[in-house]
Write an enzyme that holds these catalytic residues in place. Sequence first.
Site, PDB file in Angstrom:
ATOM      1  N   ASP A  55     -11.662   2.775   6.217  1.00 48.82           N
ATOM      2  CA  ASP A  55     -10.362   2.113   6.150  1.00 48.82           C
ATOM      3  C   ASP A  55     -10.165   1.486   4.783  1.00 48.82           C
ATOM      4  OD1 ASP A  55      -8.015   0.807   7.877  1.00 48.82           O
ATOM      5  OD2 ASP A  55      -8.825  -0.744   6.561  1.00 48.82           O
ATOM      6  N   TYR A  60      -6.097  -3.047  -1.566  1.00 51.15           N
ATOM      7  CA  TYR A  60      -7.511  -3.382  -1.660  1.00 51.15           C
ATOM      8  C   TYR A  60      -8.149  -2.929  -2.973  1.00 51.15           C
ATOM      9  CZ  TYR A  60      -7.149  -3.705   3.495  1.00 51.15           C
ATOM     10  OH  TYR A  60      -6.791  -3.987   4.773  1.00 51.15           O
ATOM     11  N   LYS A  90      -3.036   2.451   3.599  1.00 54.62           N
ATOM     12  CA  LYS A  90      -1.855   1.683   3.982  1.00 54.62           C
ATOM     13  C   LYS A  90      -0.873   1.547   2.831  1.00 54.62           C
ATOM     14  CE  LYS A  90      -5.079  -1.040   6.715  1.00 54.62           C
ATOM     15  NZ  LYS A  90      -6.234  -0.846   5.845  1.00 54.62           N
ATOM     16  N   HIS A 123       1.626  -1.540   5.997  1.00 52.81           N
ATOM     17  CA  HIS A 123       0.652  -2.630   6.015  1.00 52.81           C
ATOM     18  C   HIS A 123       1.197  -3.897   6.676  1.00 52.81           C
ATOM     19  CE1 HIS A 123      -3.159  -3.921   3.642  1.00 52.81           C
ATOM     20  NE2 HIS A 123      -3.067  -4.602   4.764  1.00 52.81           N
TER      21      HIS A 123
END
Length: 341
Positions: A55, A60, A90, A123
């Site tokens: 994931d 990120y 996402k 997200h």
Amino acid sequence: MGTRLARVEGVSSSTGKTIKIPVPGLGTAAYPFVASQTAKEAILNAIQLGYRHFDTAAVYQTEPVLGEAIAEALSLGLVKSRDELFVTSKLWCPDAHPHLVLPAIHKTLKNLGLEYLDLYLIHYPVSLEPGSYDIPVRKEHLLPMDLKSVWEAMEECQKLGLTKSIGVSNFTCKKIDMLLATAKIPPAVNQVEMNPLWQQNRLREFCERKGIIITAYSPLGAKGTPWGSDGVMECETLKQIAEAKGKTLAQVCLRWAYEQGVSVVVKSFNKERIKENMDIFDWELLPEELDKIDRIPQKRGCLSTDFVSEHHGPFKSLEELWDGEFSIVLDGARAGPDGFF
């Protein structure tokens, strides 16, 4: 049971195809958000141990290292083909505009060095001004999301084969209902905070009725992050159950989530903990232990206050952002919230 055989399955109400999500998944959200060699080594180690779900997210900044790790795993023969892996990413808020969704997923795929995703999620149910990638988010850049048009662009991503499935993250029952009112392809997954201290019973029941799989993030409470707390890891009930079973508290939390029929992503870059977090399949929680967990007072850990502003954006309060789903009435007393992913 090995991880390769552990799957949470759901049947897409739009295609009739079964979606199989490997359990557990490895999360890659480490704050501050930055790519690192440590993350790459952890991902490779996880693949060696049998993890098959990974994931990530644009915000990120771990898409490139995940892509590098996948390429290396393939070259080393740790996996025979890309098809053995389940990769989730996402759409971040500044790209949550109809004309920016396709460019965003193309950038994600370039970062990962992949031809397709297994799952692409919105997200958060909020947009930011295009190009506003600052973390923490700048509240003056918060904007309402054109959910209907953004979802149509997500549907186009699936139709083009850029992702096998599409879904959402941090969506409440009410916001999913709004989406379903116009969606041609319903969301396959809703990824949300879920752990023994925030069990999401109402949302889970709702999503089950709608044929939507829940993926649990922060299953251990995300201790040490701006969006988490130490509540789960310091919970006396969970400590007692772990001690009685000769398991770690983390294993108890992950086993509990697995027994609830949800998929789960757990972030760790520590080799031993990555291994420990897989040891959840050859034992089970007793009915009395599950009952004790059911009675833990409930409160949301990740309030996402960054997306709440009296003067900017669509959500003036936590009540509006979470549609009231941020604390639970227990024994006549409201469990108050304490309080980004």
